[in-house]
Design an enzyme around this catalytic site. Structure first.
Site, short mmCIF file in Angstrom:
data_model
loop_
_atom_site.label_atom_id
_atom_site.label_comp_id
_atom_site.label_asym_id
_atom_site.label_seq_id
_atom_site.Cartn_x
_atom_site.Cartn_y
_atom_site.Cartn_z
N ARG A 76 -10.80 -5.93 -1.65
CA ARG A 76 -9.53 -6.18 -0.95
C ARG A 76 -9.77 -6.51 0.52
O ARG A 76 -9.05 -7.31 1.12
CB ARG A 76 -8.59 -4.99 -1.10
CG ARG A 76 -7.17 -5.31 -0.64
CD ARG A 76 -6.19 -4.21 -0.99
NE ARG A 76 -6.49 -2.98 -0.29
CZ ARG A 76 -5.85 -1.83 -0.49
NH1 ARG A 76 -4.87 -1.77 -1.39
NH2 ARG A 76 -6.16 -0.74 0.18
N LYS A 178 -4.21 -6.32 4.52
CA LYS A 178 -4.14 -4.98 5.13
C LYS A 178 -4.53 -5.16 6.59
O LYS A 178 -5.71 -5.09 6.97
CB LYS A 178 -5.06 -4.00 4.39
CG LYS A 178 -4.73 -2.55 4.68
CD LYS A 178 -5.32 -1.64 3.63
CE LYS A 178 -5.16 -0.17 3.97
NZ LYS A 178 -3.79 0.33 3.85
N GLU A 212 7.66 -2.80 -1.28
CA GLU A 212 6.86 -1.59 -1.07
C GLU A 212 7.44 -0.83 0.12
O GLU A 212 8.34 -1.31 0.79
CB GLU A 212 5.40 -1.95 -0.80
CG GLU A 212 5.21 -2.73 0.49
CD GLU A 212 3.75 -3.05 0.80
OE1 GLU A 212 2.86 -2.37 0.27
OE2 GLU A 212 3.52 -3.96 1.60
C1 PLP Z 1 1.67 -0.96 3.19
C2 PLP Z 1 0.89 -0.29 2.13
N1 PLP Z 1 1.21 -0.53 0.85
C3 PLP Z 1 0.54 0.06 -0.15
C4 PLP Z 1 -0.49 0.94 0.10
C5 PLP Z 1 -1.22 1.57 -1.05
O1 PLP Z 1 -2.50 1.02 -1.19
P1 PLP Z 1 -3.69 1.87 -1.79
O2 PLP Z 1 -3.17 2.49 -3.04
O3 PLP Z 1 -4.75 0.87 -2.06
O4 PLP Z 1 -4.07 2.87 -0.78
C6 PLP Z 1 -0.86 1.22 1.42
C7 PLP Z 1 -1.97 2.13 1.77
O5 PLP Z 1 -2.13 3.23 1.34
C8 PLP Z 1 -0.15 0.60 2.46
O6 PLP Z 1 -0.45 0.85 3.75
#
Ligand code: PLP
Length: 330
Positions: A76, A178, A212
């Protein structure tokens, strides 16, 4: 377990650091976790050339260090770097750096439910304020580590979530990166929701369709089904989301990845949860929507949410087998 300081505020003594020049990474090294000295014109300060990852190493029952889904996080980061026109750190390099940071800070991994949170970070450091339309020619890639406990203060408790249909967290295509810019874009909305409504987080649902929250993905859960929005370029493809869906299927739940209208969330009679590396699987007790408060299920963290959370954390710590080969033991 001794009480840990607030999430992300203390750091393990060693980090891994590499630099890049003209798209090529140099050798990485383990160093003492310490300040960097950067020129005030560093690209990252002005043009936001930064992306990162967040993953965890857990202490196994046998004392081993268990890193959860390192490959998926390394992949990622490549995706985020490409979206930001930064040189993508090769997956093998990220894997080696993270494993060594865990090895060298092994004694810092707290007992479960605590863990060692790992933060690979890529930034542009070229001193050039004229480079708004150019990626930075030079930069740093580092991995720091932080011993952590619960992300939401107060441990496992039902969360209050504002459903927001107007403001967006990010944009089409960039939401899946991210990168700090996306958190900065969401911050005003999240701060106002906390201050004005006592909300823990905001569920962004532009045009009435759930994407989200500000720092996690979102799932509806019942006794037999788990529903979540389909992956798109607009939001982060959570590793915990993917892990939860695969575990849910294995436990006999039906998994539905499909557009999720806000009205369905409001009418849902089962449970709702946030998923993320930091949040793990955190149950929602109350939605706030257009000034109204809606209790989710009993208002407490639901039994299915706890069951799925447990299935995940049992793999983290090695209490359960790891049928998907998700854990790297170092
Ligand atoms: C904006 C956002 N969405 C979703 C997630 C979930 O991603 P992951 O399960 O890979 O930690 C995160 C981080 O935890 C995030 O910062």
């Amino acid at each position: 377990m001794a009480k840990l300081p607030p999430f992300g505020t203390v750091f393990a003594p060693q980090m891994a650091v590499a630099s890049f020049e003209e798209g090529a990474f140099g050798a990485w090294e383990i160093e003492k976790t310490a300040d960097f000295s950067l020129h005030p014109a560093a690209h990252v300060f002005h043009y936001g050339s930064a992306c990162f990852e967040g993953l965890k190493a857990h202490r196994g029952l046998d004392g081993s260090a268990r890193i959860f889904r390192l490959d998926a996080h390394a992949a990622r980061l490549v995706q985020s770097a490409e979206l930001l026109c930064l040189p993508p750190p090769p997956v093998e390099m990220t894997v080696a750096m993270v494993e060594e940071v865990v090895r060298t800070n092994r004694d810092e991994i707290p007992e479960p439910p605590g863990s060692l949170y790992l933060r690979p970070t890529l930034v542009g450091t070229e001193a050039n304020i004229g480079a708004a339309a150019h990626p930075p020619a030079s930069g740093l890639y580092f991995v720091i580590a932080s011993p952590v406990g619960d992300y939401f203060s107060g441990g496992i408790r039902p969360l209050r979530i504002l459903i927001e249909e107007e403001a967006r967290r990010s944009t089409e295509g960039f939401g899946m990166a991210k990168t700090g810019g996306n958190y900065a874009a969401a911050l005003r909305t999240v701060v106002a929701a906390r201050k004005d409504l006592g909300a823990d987080q905001v569920l962004f649902a532009p045009n009435g369709l759930v994407e989200e929250t500000g720092a996690s993905n979102f799932l509806l859960i019942s006794d037999d089904v788990v529903v979540t929005a389909p992956l798109s370029g607009s939001y982060l493809h959570g590793v915990t989301r993917d892990s939860t869906l695969r575990l849910a299927e294995r436990l006999g739940y039906r998994v539905e990845e499909r557009p999720l209208p806000v009205q369905e969330v409001l009418d849902w009679e089962g449970e709702a949860a946030l998923s993320g590396t930091a949040a793990v699987l955190s149950g929602v007790g109350t939605f706030i929507h257009k000034g109204e408060e809606i209790t989710v299920g009993s208002g407490e963290v639901g039994a299915n949410t706890m069951r799925l959370r447990r299935a995940l954390t049992d793999i983290h710590s090695g209490v359960a087998e790891d049928p998907f080969g998700w854990v790297s033991v170092v």
